[in-house]
Design an enzyme around this catalytic site. Sequence first.
Site, mmCIF file in Angstrom:
data_model
loop_
_atom_site.group_PDB
_atom_site.id
_atom_site.type_symbol
_atom_site.label_atom_id
_atom_site.label_comp_id
_atom_site.label_asym_id
_atom_site.label_seq_id
_atom_site.Cartn_x
_atom_site.Cartn_y
_atom_site.Cartn_z
ATOM 1 N N ASP A 518 43.129 36.063 49.528
ATOM 2 C CA ASP A 518 43.881 35.185 48.639
ATOM 3 C C ASP A 518 44.983 36.022 48.002
ATOM 4 O OD1 ASP A 518 44.816 33.666 46.524
ATOM 5 O OD2 ASP A 518 42.836 32.848 46.019
ATOM 6 N N HIS A 519 46.201 35.742 48.387
ATOM 7 C CA HIS A 519 47.311 36.596 47.952
ATOM 8 C C HIS A 519 47.598 36.458 46.455
ATOM 9 C CE1 HIS A 519 50.336 39.428 48.471
ATOM 10 N NE2 HIS A 519 51.032 38.911 49.470
ATOM 11 N N ARG A 520 47.007 35.444 45.810
ATOM 12 C CA ARG A 520 47.174 35.355 44.354
ATOM 13 C C ARG A 520 46.326 36.420 43.669
ATOM 14 N NH1 ARG A 520 45.060 29.500 43.370
ATOM 15 N NH2 ARG A 520 43.422 30.487 44.610
ATOM 16 N N ILE A 522 44.988 39.253 45.333
ATOM 17 C CA ILE A 522 45.035 40.573 45.970
ATOM 18 C C ILE A 522 46.425 40.754 46.560
ATOM 19 C CG2 ILE A 522 44.146 41.849 47.973
ATOM 20 C CD1 ILE A 522 41.505 40.172 47.489
#
Length: 546
Positions: A518-520, A522
């Site tokens: 989850d790019h939010r 990490i």
Amino acid sequence: MTEIRIPNIGDAENVEVIELCVVPGDRVGPDDAIIVIESDKASMEVPSGVAGIIEALLVAVGDEVTEGKVIARLQVSVESDDAQEPVPTQTLSPSDAAATEEVSETASDAPNDTASDAPNDTVSDALKEVVIEVPDIGEAEDVVVIEVAVRVGDVVTLDQMLVVVESDKASMEIPANVAGEITAVHVSEGDPVIEGARLVTMLVAEAAAAPGPPPTAAPTDSQPARENVLAPAKPPGTQVEVEQASPGARIYAGPATRRLARELGVQLEQVNGSGSHGRIVKDDVKAHVKDAMTGGSTRGGSGIPPLPEIDFAKFGPIESVALSRIRLVGAENLHRSWLNVPHVTQHDQADVTELEEFRRSLKSEAESRGVKLTPLAFIVKACCYALKAFPMFNASLDREVKNTVYKYYYNIGFAVDTDQGLVVPVVKDADKKGVWDLNGEIAELAGKARDQKLGLDDMQGGTFSISSLGAIGGTGFTPIVNAPEVAILGIARLTTQPVWNGTDFEPRKVLPLSLSYDHRAINGAEAGRFVVHLTELLTDIRRLSL
Ligand code: CAO
């Protein structure tokens, strides 16, 4: 300690448990739902009835229950004013006596109701008027009409929904138990009603008005059948949480949620349900309102153009097969995750030559233990080490995406491919277990998954997931994060490859890894470092003992 039982659910038998709303240890109030059950017509929350702490849940999702079945044991809160024997708070119940009264043998016996505009002179000998009444609604209080689905002149079919009433605990759909034409509607939305109140009058063919299938709750000897009562084809009043029919969609939501939606002017059709089967809960309604207020910043999904409806049969033979329950639930979870989580996948390869040699060296020991030692147990072990080194991978974002919730337990879920679809059992406290124990537990959970024996507890509490397609093949893939977890590791098939060691090409066993995150939560550099660390652990498994 007290027992919570399935209350009167009318004549419905073997009603399926579709959702568990609590876990042992939860503190509940008398109105808190313990489970949700669903018949072929509707779903219903079963409330606790008393305040206390859940000591044990005695049913699982998929179980079938009938009235009186003990579903949970509860430690009653002695300090609570609500502490008392549980009362069946679900009070809308099907009527033993039918709720349809035949009011006229002939045209001259028209109902004595000024609202009736039945054209008596058109009533032939073959037609009769019947009045649909509110059925036995048990001890329900403050029952009001919340929807009138028909108008005078409508021709309705058997089982067509006429009116919806709602108490403080449940909503109930009252269907036509006979086909005919509506000649009078006696109620409007908002009207309070009690048992026996007239809802609509219908003109029906005499043959149709004759008692149909016997009432499912048959009158006893001491309670002779009323001759002028029509047996409902389906007993009206099975306590239901109304599935409102809207084109192409079934809406699952409890009465309290529906009331909240009405108060806030929210159309439930537009709300994404986060419960099982897309069931809409109060928080979903609130999130929907928040979305509207903030321009849709917190949740995704709205405004997505629908796929076109295509008649595939135009191009060749087809067959339509219903999705299994597991696939339906899986599809829901995957879609939700895909829409809410900005995914990135980081690919790498681990040199597992030594690990594989070590695993092979344990082959005879594995045989003597009667097990098959696969790479997965080592990978789970290595993941625990990597998660401890990079705590943000063993975390979740809170719903508001304002905080990272770090978890200091390491429960590793792993995808299991079953006939019914994909399930993800969880190895609890994997960091505290050795490779043999992990291997045994993985095999046991995978076996339970394939036999459809997994309990809810087996699938809860995961902090990180692994999807291994290694036994099947492939060189890499992009697994979907099992939200609210923030990362998932995909494993593809290990192969022997020529690897340059500085002077020569050497045959090495190479394992492809694909980490979706989850790019939010990490960023890319963290993900890169996590995967590099993991490959180092797998390459030199001596590090797992450090
Ligand atoms: N590369 C090469 N071989 C591998 C391997 C890999 N990465 N991983 C496992 N293998 C081998 C095993 O060693 C075993 O070999 P032997 O039979 O020679 O001993 C064989 O493949 C079969 O392994 P397995 O499947 O029985 O056991 P496992 O521990 O590897 O996996 C489980 C268990 C439950 C994860 C697996 O059976 C499964 O269901 N995988 C599918 C998961 C899935 O569908 N993921 C997709 C989710 S997203 O849609």
